[in-house]
Write a protein that holds these residues in place. Structure first.
Motif, PDB file in Angstrom:
ATOM      1  N   ILE A  13       0.787  -1.051   0.360  1.00  0.00           N
ATOM      2  CA  ILE A  13       0.058   0.234   0.238  1.00  0.00           C
ATOM      3  C   ILE A  13       0.973   1.036  -0.415  1.00  0.00           C
ATOM      4  CG2 ILE A  13      -0.197   0.137   2.600  1.00  0.00           C
ATOM      5  CD1 ILE A  13      -2.848   1.093  -0.073  1.00  0.00           C
ATOM      6  N   LEU A  14       2.155   1.025   0.567  1.00  0.00           N
ATOM      7  CA  LEU A  14       2.938   2.975   0.583  1.00  0.00           C
ATOM      8  C   LEU A  14       3.845   2.845  -0.337  1.00  0.00           C
ATOM      9  CD1 LEU A  14       4.041   2.287   3.643  1.00  0.00           C
ATOM     10  CD2 LEU A  14       1.678   2.901   3.579  1.00  0.00           C
ATOM     11  N   GLY A  15       3.716   1.771  -1.930  1.00  0.00           N
ATOM     12  CA  GLY A  15       4.046   1.901  -2.805  1.00  0.00           C
ATOM     13  C   GLY A  15       3.865   2.967  -4.070  1.00  0.00           C
ATOM     14  N   GLN A  16       4.289   2.813  -4.712  1.00  0.00           N
ATOM     15  CA  GLN A  16       3.557   3.523  -5.975  1.00  0.00           C
ATOM     16  C   GLN A  16       2.216   3.025  -6.074  1.00  0.00           C
ATOM     17  OE1 GLN A  16       4.975   4.915 -10.589  1.00  0.00           O
ATOM     18  NE2 GLN A  16       4.233   2.800 -10.174  1.00  0.00           N
ATOM     19  N   ASP A  17       2.067   1.917  -7.071  1.00  0.00           N
ATOM     20  CA  ASP A  17       0.198   1.522  -7.408  1.00  0.00           C
ATOM     21  C   ASP A  17      -0.098   1.335  -5.968  1.00  0.00           C
ATOM     22  OD1 ASP A  17       1.913   1.322  -9.783  1.00  0.00           O
ATOM     23  OD2 ASP A  17       1.545  -0.808 -10.115  1.00  0.00           O
ATOM     24  N   GLY A  18      -0.091   0.900  -4.872  1.00  0.00           N
ATOM     25  CA  GLY A  18      -0.956   0.808  -3.752  1.00  0.00           C
ATOM     26  C   GLY A  18      -1.845   2.097  -3.207  1.00  0.00           C
ATOM     27  N   PRO A  19      -0.900   3.299  -3.826  1.00  0.00           N
ATOM     28  CA  PRO A  19      -2.160   4.349  -3.420  1.00  0.00           C
ATOM     29  C   PRO A  19      -3.098   4.924  -4.468  1.00  0.00           C
ATOM     30  CG  PRO A  19      -0.222   5.168  -2.804  1.00  0.00           C
ATOM     31  CD  PRO A  19       0.084   3.576  -3.100  1.00  0.00           C
ATOM     32  N   TYR A  20      -2.550   4.935  -5.920  1.00  0.00           N
ATOM     33  CA  TYR A  20      -3.507   4.905  -6.780  1.00  0.00           C
ATOM     34  C   TYR A  20      -4.534   3.576  -6.763  1.00  0.00           C
ATOM     35  CZ  TYR A  20      -0.172   7.849  -9.177  1.00  0.00           C
ATOM     36  OH  TYR A  20       0.613   9.569  -9.619  1.00  0.00           O
ATOM     37  N   LEU A  21      -4.330   2.149  -6.359  1.00  0.00           N
ATOM     38  CA  LEU A  21      -5.550   1.637  -6.483  1.00  0.00           C
ATOM     39  C   LEU A  21      -6.360   2.144  -5.109  1.00  0.00           C
ATOM     40  CD1 LEU A  21      -6.806  -1.105  -7.296  1.00  0.00           C
ATOM     41  CD2 LEU A  21      -5.071  -2.552  -6.005  1.00  0.00           C
ATOM     42  N   ALA A  22      -5.664   2.304  -4.410  1.00  0.00           N
ATOM     43  CA  ALA A  22      -6.686   2.338  -3.179  1.00  0.00           C
ATOM     44  C   ALA A  22      -7.570   3.810  -3.449  1.00  0.00           C
ATOM     45  CB  ALA A  22      -5.720   2.967  -2.022  1.00  0.00           C
ATOM     46  N   SER A 186       5.103   7.745 -12.787  1.00  0.00           N
ATOM     47  CA  SER A 186       4.089   8.634 -11.538  1.00  0.00           C
ATOM     48  C   SER A 186       5.024   9.491 -11.318  1.00  0.00           C
ATOM     49  CB  SER A 186       3.274   8.038 -10.820  1.00  0.00           C
ATOM     50  OG  SER A 186       3.444   7.911 -10.450  1.00  0.00           O
ATOM     51  N   PRO A 187       4.473  10.409 -10.451  1.00  0.00           N
ATOM     52  CA  PRO A 187       5.350  11.125  -9.844  1.00  0.00           C
ATOM     53  C   PRO A 187       5.471  10.260  -8.847  1.00  0.00           C
ATOM     54  CG  PRO A 187       3.847  12.372 -10.678  1.00  0.00           C
ATOM     55  CD  PRO A 187       2.815  10.989 -11.204  1.00  0.00           C
ATOM     56  N   ILE A 188       5.007   9.650  -8.287  1.00  0.00           N
ATOM     57  CA  ILE A 188       5.543   8.759  -6.884  1.00  0.00           C
ATOM     58  C   ILE A 188       6.157   7.220  -7.322  1.00  0.00           C
ATOM     59  CG2 ILE A 188       3.407   9.790  -5.475  1.00  0.00           C
ATOM     60  CD1 ILE A 188       1.925   7.672  -5.496  1.00  0.00           C
ATOM     61  N   ARG A 189       6.705   7.616  -8.021  1.00  0.00           N
ATOM     62  CA  ARG A 189       7.321   6.360  -9.230  1.00  0.00           C
ATOM     63  C   ARG A 189       8.480   6.218  -8.178  1.00  0.00           C
ATOM     64  NH1 ARG A 189       8.387   1.313 -10.672  1.00  0.00           N
ATOM     65  NH2 ARG A 189       8.714   1.225 -13.434  1.00  0.00           N
ATOM     66  N   GLY A 190       9.269   5.089  -7.733  1.00  0.00           N
ATOM     67  CA  GLY A 190      10.377   5.106  -6.780  1.00  0.00           C
ATOM     68  C   GLY A 190      11.082   5.222  -7.607  1.00  0.00           C
ATOM     69  N   ILE A 191      12.389   6.349  -6.305  1.00  0.00           N
ATOM     70  CA  ILE A 191      13.481   6.972  -7.090  1.00  0.00           C
ATOM     71  C   ILE A 191      14.671   6.193  -7.915  1.00  0.00           C
ATOM     72  CG2 ILE A 191      14.741   7.880  -5.285  1.00  0.00           C
ATOM     73  CD1 ILE A 191      13.597   9.919  -7.338  1.00  0.00           C
ATOM     74  N   PHE A 193      14.155   3.644  -9.871  1.00  0.00           N
ATOM     75  CA  PHE A 193      13.238   3.285 -11.352  1.00  0.00           C
ATOM     76  C   PHE A 193      14.073   4.522 -11.964  1.00  0.00           C
ATOM     77  CE2 PHE A 193      10.801   1.330  -8.442  1.00  0.00           C
ATOM     78  CZ  PHE A 193      11.255   0.104  -9.064  1.00  0.00           C
ATOM     79  N   VAL A 194      14.129   4.272 -13.720  1.00  0.00           N
ATOM     80  CA  VAL A 194      14.838   5.131 -14.293  1.00  0.00           C
ATOM     81  C   VAL A 194      14.626   6.418 -14.453  1.00  0.00           C
ATOM     82  CG1 VAL A 194      14.347   3.862 -16.747  1.00  0.00           C
ATOM     83  CG2 VAL A 194      16.296   4.708 -16.614  1.00  0.00           C
ATOM     84  N   THR A 195      12.805   6.045 -14.785  1.00  0.00           N
ATOM     85  CA  THR A 195      12.143   7.152 -15.259  1.00  0.00           C
ATOM     86  C   THR A 195      12.086   8.751 -13.930  1.00  0.00           C
ATOM     87  OG1 THR A 195      10.285   6.447 -14.124  1.00  0.00           O
ATOM     88  CG2 THR A 195      10.407   6.065 -16.709  1.00  0.00           C
ATOM     89  N   ARG A 196      12.030   8.059 -12.865  1.00  0.00           N
ATOM     90  CA  ARG A 196      12.144   9.350 -11.936  1.00  0.00           C
ATOM     91  C   ARG A 196      13.292   9.309 -11.740  1.00  0.00           C
ATOM     92  NH1 ARG A 196       9.548   9.917  -7.013  1.00  0.00           N
ATOM     93  NH2 ARG A 196      10.215  12.204  -6.903  1.00  0.00           N
ATOM     94  N   LYS A 197      14.025   8.753 -12.192  1.00  0.00           N
ATOM     95  CA  LYS A 197      16.113   8.802 -11.480  1.00  0.00           C
ATOM     96  C   LYS A 197      15.934  10.015 -12.351  1.00  0.00           C
ATOM     97  CE  LYS A 197      20.301   7.147 -11.408  1.00  0.00           C
ATOM     98  NZ  LYS A 197      21.061   6.487 -12.033  1.00  0.00           N
ATOM     99  N   ILE A 198      15.801  10.108 -13.976  1.00  0.00           N
ATOM    100  CA  ILE A 198      15.587  11.412 -15.177  1.00  0.00           C
ATOM    101  C   ILE A 198      14.924  12.304 -14.762  1.00  0.00           C
ATOM    102  CG2 ILE A 198      14.857  11.640 -17.597  1.00  0.00           C
ATOM    103  CD1 ILE A 198      15.522   8.546 -17.443  1.00  0.00           C
ATOM    104  N   THR A 199      13.768  12.297 -14.419  1.00  0.00           N
ATOM    105  CA  THR A 199      12.328  13.263 -14.346  1.00  0.00           C
ATOM    106  C   THR A 199      13.633  14.154 -12.876  1.00  0.00           C
ATOM    107  OG1 THR A 199      11.120  12.402 -12.611  1.00  0.00           O
ATOM    108  CG2 THR A 199      10.586  12.463 -15.124  1.00  0.00           C
ATOM    109  N   ASP A 200      13.833  13.364 -12.264  1.00  0.00           N
ATOM    110  CA  ASP A 200      14.341  14.534 -10.392  1.00  0.00           C
ATOM    111  C   ASP A 200      15.562  14.446 -10.938  1.00  0.00           C
ATOM    112  OD1 ASP A 200      14.659  14.725  -7.179  1.00  0.00           O
ATOM    113  OD2 ASP A 200      16.199  13.229  -8.052  1.00  0.00           O
ATOM    114  N   GLY A 201      16.058  13.782 -11.396  1.00  0.00           N
ATOM    115  CA  GLY A 201      17.658  14.578 -12.546  1.00  0.00           C
ATOM    116  C   GLY A 201      18.064  15.709 -13.058  1.00  0.00           C
ATOM    117  N   VAL A 202      16.236  16.112 -14.010  1.00  0.00           N
ATOM    118  CA  VAL A 202      16.778  16.628 -14.733  1.00  0.00           C
ATOM    119  C   VAL A 202      15.351  18.449 -13.861  1.00  0.00           C
ATOM    120  CG1 VAL A 202      14.820  17.788 -16.667  1.00  0.00           C
ATOM    121  CG2 VAL A 202      15.847  15.351 -16.425  1.00  0.00           C
TER     122      VAL A 202
END
Ligand code: NAP
Ligand code: GDP
Length: 327
Positions: A13-22, A186-191, A193-202
């Motif tokens: 529930i505390l990960g990325q998908d858990g909150p969206y599904l909840a 998503s914006p709450i993807r684990g940091i 993972f490549v997508t979030r690492k990229i958007t955070d880095g950018v």
């Protein structure tokens, strides 16, 4: 007479998908229970991001502790269980192969046994993954009939869980479904993972907080969608007449390089190459070079289709990281 709300138990529930599904299930009137492990300092940031921390009820348990799962399932007798808990990072799975197996594979056996012994009418969703396909493809895509050829301990652990989920359906007539989901972000993807690492880095580069972005293989291709769209497919799978397995993806893919260039473009930088440093630490022992879903079965039977474009996904993630870092 008051109608009792349907109970759903979500692990992870505390990960990325858990909150969206909840959030999706709460909107549909479910009573949502979230399984959390014991923490010294639990973090509810992802649920806070969606504003639903207080709307979920929490129960304690750990995927590697059989008895804790038995107790929770016995107590709740949920109508639906969504098993999203996992050591979900492919990169860490070589270093922690045993833990990955215990949580992602054996943990699923425990949860299925909990349903079999204490709540056999419960419908079960297993978070399966395109990583199970690895090198396998059918005319350049992956569908429900494509052979599995996993390339990491993570992929291997999920293949075990996939088949156990099928086996409990066939052996005990329990309603089980595998959602074979392609990468979703998503914006709450684990940091990590490549997508979030990229958007955070950018976002950091834009705000002058970093000078470069260190990445591994830029050539691999993924079928990236938005997590908020994908949880709808999870729910739909458990509303069918019988349990079944579905591939869920967008049907198009992009390279890591394309993701990088679009993220930089969003902040007005065209010569993005000068900010990228290739770092061998992020190159994997074995790679999955090319994943692209054929989601026709989900479209036909579930009536599911993704709503968010690749371009919007990248833009939303960069914007969310800019906003977060400015705070
Ligand atoms: P995530 O952000 O990593 O969340 C996984 C959750 O599992 C975390 O909240 C974690 O809890 C929990 N967990 C880990 N070990 C546990 C244990 N031993 N007992 C109980 N909980 C435990 O993953 P996600 O991106 O939301 O993905 C959800 C599921 O879908 C995962 O099973 C993943 O493998 C699968 N999947 C994801 C994708 C994707 O692209 N996101 C694609 C296909 C399949 P803590 O907060 O305590 O660490
Ligand atoms: P995965 O598909 O579940 O492994 O999701 P990831 O987001 O972790 O990785 C997607 C792809 O990006 C893989 O092919 C990785 O090898 C590649 N990649 C390139 N550089 C990096 C990096 O710095 N971090 C991560 N996590 N992946 C990277």
């Amino acid at each position: 007479m008051e109608v009792m709300a349907k109970k759903a138990l979500i692990t992870g529930i505390l990960g990325q998908d858990g909150p969206y599904l909840a959030k999706h299930l709460l909107n549909k009137g479910y009573k949502v229970f979230g399984l959390i492990r014991r923490y010294s300092n639990p973090t509810f940031d992802n649920l806070d991001f969606l504003g639903i921390t207080r709307e979920v009820e929490y129960v304690q348990g750990d995927m590697s502790d059989e008895a804790s799962l038995y107790s929770v399932v016995k107590m709740l007798q949920p109508a639906e269980v969504y098993n999203l808990a996992a050591q979900s990072f492919v990169g860490a799975s070589w270093d922690q192969a045993k833990l990955t197996t215990e949580v992602n594979a054996i943990g699923v056996l425990y949860l299925l046994n909990a349903i079999k012994f204490f709540s056999p009418a419960t419908k079960f969703y297993q978070a399966s993954t395109s990583e199970m396909f690895g090198l396998g493809n059918t005319n350049g895509r992956q569908d429900e009939n494509t052979n599995f050829h996993p390339r990491s301990p993570y992929g291997v652990s999920k293949v075990y869980a996939y088949w156990m989920t099928v086996n409990f359906r066939e052996s005990y007539n329990i309603f089980t479904a595998n959602g074979i989901l392609f990468n979703h972000e998503s914006p709450i993807r684990g940091i990590q993972f490549v997508t979030r690492k990229i958007t955070d880095g950018v976002a950091r580069i834009k705000l002058g907080l970093a000078k470069d972005l260190r990445l591994g293989n830029l050539k691999s291709r993924r079928d990236w969608g938005f997590a908020g769209d994908y949880v709808e497919a999870m729910h739909l799978m458990l509303q069918q007449d019988k349990g079944d397995d579905f591939v869920v993806g967008t049907g198009e893919n992009h390279s890591v390089e394309e993701f990088v260039s679009l993220a930089f473009e969003h902040i007005g930088i065209k010569d993005w190459q000068k900010y990228i440093v290739t770092d061998p630490r992020f190159i994997r022992p074995a790679e999955v070079p090319d994943l692209k879903a054929n989601p026709q079965k989900a479209k036909k039977i579930l009536g599911w289709e993704p709503k968010t474009s690749f371009k919007d996904l990248v833009a939303d993630m960069v914007e969310a990281d800019l906003k977060r870092l400015k705070k």
